[in-house]
Write a protein that holds these residues in place. Structure first.
Motif, PDB file in Angstrom:
ATOM      1  N   LEU B  29      -5.383  -7.954 -18.341  1.00  0.00           N
ATOM      2  CA  LEU B  29      -3.494  -8.520 -18.642  1.00  0.00           C
ATOM      3  C   LEU B  29      -2.450  -8.079 -18.081  1.00  0.00           C
ATOM      4  CD1 LEU B  29      -4.311  -9.315 -22.583  1.00  0.00           C
ATOM      5  CD2 LEU B  29      -3.802 -10.949 -19.961  1.00  0.00           C
ATOM      6  N   VAL B  30      -2.571  -6.323 -18.105  1.00  0.00           N
ATOM      7  CA  VAL B  30      -1.696  -5.309 -16.990  1.00  0.00           C
ATOM      8  C   VAL B  30      -1.039  -5.839 -15.870  1.00  0.00           C
ATOM      9  CG1 VAL B  30      -0.479  -3.114 -16.766  1.00  0.00           C
ATOM     10  CG2 VAL B  30      -1.523  -3.963 -19.153  1.00  0.00           C
ATOM     11  N   VAL B  31      -2.284  -5.877 -14.950  1.00  0.00           N
ATOM     12  CA  VAL B  31      -2.367  -5.869 -13.887  1.00  0.00           C
ATOM     13  C   VAL B  31      -2.172  -7.555 -13.940  1.00  0.00           C
ATOM     14  CG1 VAL B  31      -3.650  -6.647 -11.355  1.00  0.00           C
ATOM     15  CG2 VAL B  31      -4.806  -4.830 -13.519  1.00  0.00           C
ATOM     16  N   ILE B  32      -1.812  -8.282 -14.541  1.00  0.00           N
ATOM     17  CA  ILE B  32      -1.580 -10.066 -13.632  1.00  0.00           C
ATOM     18  C   ILE B  32      -0.168  -9.819 -14.276  1.00  0.00           C
ATOM     19  CG2 ILE B  32      -1.662 -12.384 -15.002  1.00  0.00           C
ATOM     20  CD1 ILE B  32      -4.759 -12.107 -15.724  1.00  0.00           C
ATOM     21  N   GLY B  33       0.611  -9.028 -15.342  1.00  0.00           N
ATOM     22  CA  GLY B  33       1.844  -8.632 -15.427  1.00  0.00           C
ATOM     23  C   GLY B  33       2.995  -7.842 -14.029  1.00  0.00           C
ATOM     24  N   VAL B  34       1.678  -7.567 -13.623  1.00  0.00           N
ATOM     25  CA  VAL B  34       2.961  -6.177 -12.934  1.00  0.00           C
ATOM     26  C   VAL B  34       2.674  -7.282 -11.602  1.00  0.00           C
ATOM     27  CG1 VAL B  34       1.701  -4.619 -11.011  1.00  0.00           C
ATOM     28  CG2 VAL B  34       2.185  -3.724 -13.396  1.00  0.00           C
ATOM     29  N   ALA B  35       1.519  -8.182 -11.404  1.00  0.00           N
ATOM     30  CA  ALA B  35       1.011  -8.911  -9.571  1.00  0.00           C
ATOM     31  C   ALA B  35       2.894 -10.327 -10.142  1.00  0.00           C
ATOM     32  CB  ALA B  35       0.063  -9.935  -9.818  1.00  0.00           C
ATOM     33  N   PHE B  36       3.016 -10.702 -11.170  1.00  0.00           N
ATOM     34  CA  PHE B  36       3.787 -11.745 -11.449  1.00  0.00           C
ATOM     35  C   PHE B  36       5.591 -10.875 -11.489  1.00  0.00           C
ATOM     36  CE2 PHE B  36       0.923 -14.186 -13.676  1.00  0.00           C
ATOM     37  CZ  PHE B  36       2.039 -15.954 -13.185  1.00  0.00           C
ATOM     38  N   ALA B  37       5.397  -9.110 -11.587  1.00  0.00           N
ATOM     39  CA  ALA B  37       6.432  -9.078 -11.719  1.00  0.00           C
ATOM     40  C   ALA B  37       6.810  -8.226  -9.863  1.00  0.00           C
ATOM     41  CB  ALA B  37       6.422  -7.746 -12.289  1.00  0.00           C
ATOM     42  N   LEU B  38       5.949  -8.279  -8.900  1.00  0.00           N
ATOM     43  CA  LEU B  38       6.681  -7.922  -7.808  1.00  0.00           C
ATOM     44  C   LEU B  38       5.853  -9.206  -7.323  1.00  0.00           C
ATOM     45  CD1 LEU B  38       4.696  -4.494  -7.784  1.00  0.00           C
ATOM     46  CD2 LEU B  38       6.684  -4.805  -8.010  1.00  0.00           C
ATOM     47  N   ARG B  39       5.784 -10.170  -7.258  1.00  0.00           N
ATOM     48  CA  ARG B  39       5.952 -10.858  -6.518  1.00  0.00           C
ATOM     49  C   ARG B  39       6.376 -11.659  -5.288  1.00  0.00           C
ATOM     50  NH1 ARG B  39       7.362 -13.283 -11.140  1.00  0.00           N
ATOM     51  NH2 ARG B  39       8.763 -15.282 -10.671  1.00  0.00           N
ATOM     52  N   HIS B  40       7.619 -10.706  -5.561  1.00  0.00           N
ATOM     53  CA  HIS B  40       8.780 -10.719  -4.651  1.00  0.00           C
ATOM     54  C   HIS B  40       8.804  -9.881  -3.113  1.00  0.00           C
ATOM     55  CE1 HIS B  40       9.722 -14.819  -5.891  1.00  0.00           C
ATOM     56  NE2 HIS B  40      10.108 -14.186  -7.147  1.00  0.00           N
ATOM     57  N   GLU B  41       7.867  -9.009  -3.929  1.00  0.00           N
ATOM     58  CA  GLU B  41       7.541  -7.486  -2.903  1.00  0.00           C
ATOM     59  C   GLU B  41       6.822  -7.358  -2.306  1.00  0.00           C
ATOM     60  OE1 GLU B  41      10.717  -5.347  -3.101  1.00  0.00           O
ATOM     61  OE2 GLU B  41      12.125  -6.876  -4.722  1.00  0.00           O
ATOM     62  N   ARG B  42       6.320  -7.787  -2.061  1.00  0.00           N
ATOM     63  CA  ARG B  42       5.044  -8.253  -1.486  1.00  0.00           C
ATOM     64  C   ARG B  42       4.353  -6.667  -0.968  1.00  0.00           C
ATOM     65  NH1 ARG B  42       3.258 -10.844   4.552  1.00  0.00           N
ATOM     66  NH2 ARG B  42       0.919 -11.102   4.141  1.00  0.00           N
ATOM     67  N   ALA B  43       5.022  -5.900  -0.258  1.00  0.00           N
ATOM     68  CA  ALA B  43       4.730  -4.722   0.258  1.00  0.00           C
ATOM     69  C   ALA B  43       4.152  -3.753  -1.096  1.00  0.00           C
ATOM     70  CB  ALA B  43       5.647  -4.484   1.151  1.00  0.00           C
ATOM     71  N   ALA B  44       5.161  -3.341  -1.576  1.00  0.00           N
ATOM     72  CA  ALA B  44       4.933  -3.047  -3.489  1.00  0.00           C
ATOM     73  C   ALA B  44       3.719  -3.499  -3.841  1.00  0.00           C
ATOM     74  CB  ALA B  44       5.832  -3.253  -3.732  1.00  0.00           C
ATOM     75  N   ALA B  45       3.995  -4.709  -3.645  1.00  0.00           N
ATOM     76  CA  ALA B  45       1.955  -5.463  -4.796  1.00  0.00           C
ATOM     77  C   ALA B  45       0.708  -5.558  -4.049  1.00  0.00           C
ATOM     78  CB  ALA B  45       2.606  -7.488  -5.095  1.00  0.00           C
ATOM     79  N   VAL B  46       0.762  -5.607  -2.536  1.00  0.00           N
ATOM     80  CA  VAL B  46      -0.299  -5.443  -2.205  1.00  0.00           C
ATOM     81  C   VAL B  46      -0.588  -3.800  -2.104  1.00  0.00           C
ATOM     82  CG1 VAL B  46      -0.166  -7.059  -0.592  1.00  0.00           C
ATOM     83  CG2 VAL B  46       0.360  -5.130   0.353  1.00  0.00           C
ATOM     84  N   VAL B  47       0.115  -2.867  -2.231  1.00  0.00           N
ATOM     85  CA  VAL B  47      -0.513  -1.560  -2.807  1.00  0.00           C
ATOM     86  C   VAL B  47      -0.427  -1.292  -4.251  1.00  0.00           C
ATOM     87  CG1 VAL B  47       0.131   0.668  -2.755  1.00  0.00           C
ATOM     88  CG2 VAL B  47       0.759  -0.566  -0.929  1.00  0.00           C
ATOM     89  N   THR B  48       0.156  -2.052  -4.789  1.00  0.00           N
ATOM     90  CA  THR B  48       0.068  -1.196  -6.680  1.00  0.00           C
ATOM     91  C   THR B  48      -1.179  -2.025  -7.280  1.00  0.00           C
ATOM     92  OG1 THR B  48       2.544  -0.861  -6.368  1.00  0.00           O
ATOM     93  CG2 THR B  48       1.705  -1.397  -8.677  1.00  0.00           C
ATOM     94  N   VAL B  49      -0.361  -3.197  -7.263  1.00  0.00           N
ATOM     95  CA  VAL B  49      -1.966  -3.886  -8.293  1.00  0.00           C
ATOM     96  C   VAL B  49      -3.561  -2.821  -7.495  1.00  0.00           C
ATOM     97  CG1 VAL B  49      -3.630  -6.002  -7.942  1.00  0.00           C
ATOM     98  CG2 VAL B  49      -0.628  -5.986  -8.134  1.00  0.00           C
ATOM     99  N   PRO B  50      -3.872  -3.213  -6.955  1.00  0.00           N
ATOM    100  CA  PRO B  50      -5.184  -2.550  -5.977  1.00  0.00           C
ATOM    101  C   PRO B  50      -4.941  -0.834  -7.136  1.00  0.00           C
ATOM    102  CG  PRO B  50      -4.751  -3.072  -4.262  1.00  0.00           C
ATOM    103  CD  PRO B  50      -3.707  -2.718  -5.045  1.00  0.00           C
ATOM    104  N   LEU B  51      -4.110  -0.374  -6.521  1.00  0.00           N
ATOM    105  CA  LEU B  51      -3.897   0.947  -7.218  1.00  0.00           C
ATOM    106  C   LEU B  51      -4.427   1.212  -8.985  1.00  0.00           C
ATOM    107  CD1 LEU B  51      -1.850   2.960  -4.643  1.00  0.00           C
ATOM    108  CD2 LEU B  51      -4.151   3.175  -4.972  1.00  0.00           C
ATOM    109  N   LEU B  52      -3.506  -0.358  -9.352  1.00  0.00           N
ATOM    110  CA  LEU B  52      -3.521   0.104 -11.302  1.00  0.00           C
ATOM    111  C   LEU B  52      -5.429  -0.283 -11.741  1.00  0.00           C
ATOM    112  CD1 LEU B  52      -1.570  -0.042 -13.304  1.00  0.00           C
ATOM    113  CD2 LEU B  52      -1.401  -2.651 -12.914  1.00  0.00           C
ATOM    114  N   ILE B  53      -5.720  -1.251 -10.992  1.00  0.00           N
ATOM    115  CA  ILE B  53      -7.131  -1.414 -11.142  1.00  0.00           C
ATOM    116  C   ILE B  53      -7.658  -0.631 -10.794  1.00  0.00           C
ATOM    117  CG2 ILE B  53      -9.933  -3.257 -10.442  1.00  0.00           C
ATOM    118  CD1 ILE B  53      -6.775  -5.186  -9.065  1.00  0.00           C
ATOM    119  N   VAL B  54      -7.912   0.345  -9.617  1.00  0.00           N
ATOM    120  CA  VAL B  54      -8.881   1.520  -9.406  1.00  0.00           C
ATOM    121  C   VAL B  54      -8.442   2.706 -10.674  1.00  0.00           C
ATOM    122  CG1 VAL B  54      -8.314   3.976  -8.643  1.00  0.00           C
ATOM    123  CG2 VAL B  54      -8.547   2.099  -7.030  1.00  0.00           C
TER     124      VAL B  54
END
Lengths: 258, 74
Positions: B29-54
């Motif tokens: 749920l947190v990952v989904i929330g962060v993905a939505f929050a960062l959807r306009h910050e592509r570079a931050a999203a593609v780094v943050t989402v996988p790291l959050l999952i790890v």
């Protein structure tokens, strides 16, 4: 094309793992309670699972907006995939007992033979039917979830179903030939591979559904697979070296989803 | 019969989604929330989402290891 190949591989491997577990239960039911009832239980379970795929998967693909579908399914794949990966890392690092199909087979046969209800090879047997049905249905439900999740998020439900069907047919065929040498299947390695692929797909679809566009589009899935494979490898090695093992604990007696 | 079916269906989903690893459900749920929050910050999203999952995987794996140790007195 890339995502289609990975999708088929993921569904095939996940279905093969679940099929091995279901086969253990079916063979135990067949040997101890008679094959006729066991096969009937398998057939009914397969029909029910096929109905669920048709009744749930097809409307999902046509009625739910694709972005909503991708977020929900991405989340489901993350929960499922992280669960598989977590167990695979714990097993690979020696912190959880390996899944032993021979032990499960022996225990199931023992329990079924202890049942006083008479059974024979040609007679219908409710216990044998129920055990085979339950085994195939419960293991199959996880396959159904993966087929529907991966298939519907990419509008490739048919392809995912074919991958799952092929795995079930091959495992059943090999199982019949090798007469339940199921402990030879490298189950933990397969589970780790499946966990890596499910987490990669889950990450990809969660991002896409939320509006994050991955660099390289579908090719990003390959990068995610490589990344999570590295994480799983490093995690297993680190846990093995840095933390003392407690394998003697074994697994809880209850059924697990992976 | 129908009630038993609903109960079994609910139990299946509870075991599937939460079971003995509620942190994975919360983490997703947190990952989904962060993905939505960062959807306009592509570079931050593609780094943050996988790291959050790890991070979720690491915490859950370590928690699983700790729980097993506690149950055996390690």
């Amino acid at each position: 094309m890339t995502s289609a190949i990975i999708l088929v591989l993921a569904v095939f491997a996940a279905s093969a793992v679940e099929a091995v577990e279901a086969l253990t239960i079916v063979v135990a039911a067949g040997v101890s309670r008679g094959w006729r009832s066991a096969f009937e239980g398998v057939a009914v379970a397969l029909v029910v699972l096929a109905v669920i795929v048709g009744a749930v998967g097809v409307p999902l693909v046509h009625l739910v907006p694709i972005s909503v579908l991708r977020v929900v399914i991405g989340g489901l794949l993350l929960v499922l995939g992280l669960g598989w990966l977590r167990k695979a890392i714990l097993r690979a690092s020696g912190h959880k007992a390996l899944h032993d199909e021979d032990a499960i087979y022996a225990r199931t046969v023992g329990e079924l033979r202890a049942d006083a209800t008479p059974a024979g090879p040609r007679r219908r047997d409710a216990v044998g039917f129920a055990v085979a049905f339950k085994g195939v249905f419960l293991e199959g439900m996880e396959v159904v979830l993966i087929v529907i999740s991966l298939g519907s998020s990419d509008h490739r439900l048919g392809l995912a179903a074919i991958g799952a069907g092929a795995a079930v047919v091959i495992v059943a065929g090999v199982g019949a030939l090798v007469a339940r040498q199921l402990s030879e299947v490298p189950e933990n390695t397969l589970k780790m591979g499946v966990g890596i692929m499910l987490v990669s797909f889950g990450t990809f679809w969660t991002g896409e559904g939320a509006g994050v566009h991955w660099p390289g589009s579908d090719l990003a899935i390959l990068v995610l697979v490589a990344f999570f494979a590295l994480v799983a490898f490093v995690g297993s090695v680190a846990l093995k070296r840095l933390v003392p093992t407690s394998v003697g604990a074994g697994e809880p007696a209850g059924r697990s989803l992976a | 019969m129908i009630r038993r079916g609903f109960v079994a269906f609910g139990r299946f989903w509870w075991d599937f989604l939460i079971g003995d690893t509620p942190e994975l459900f919360v983490g997703a749920l947190v990952v989904i929330g962060v993905a939505f929050a960062l959807r306009h910050e592509r570079a931050a999203a593609v780094v943050t989402v996988p790291l959050l999952i790890v991070l979720v995987l690491g915490l859950s794996t370590y928690r699983g290891r700790l729980r097993r140790s506690e149950s055996t007195g390690h």
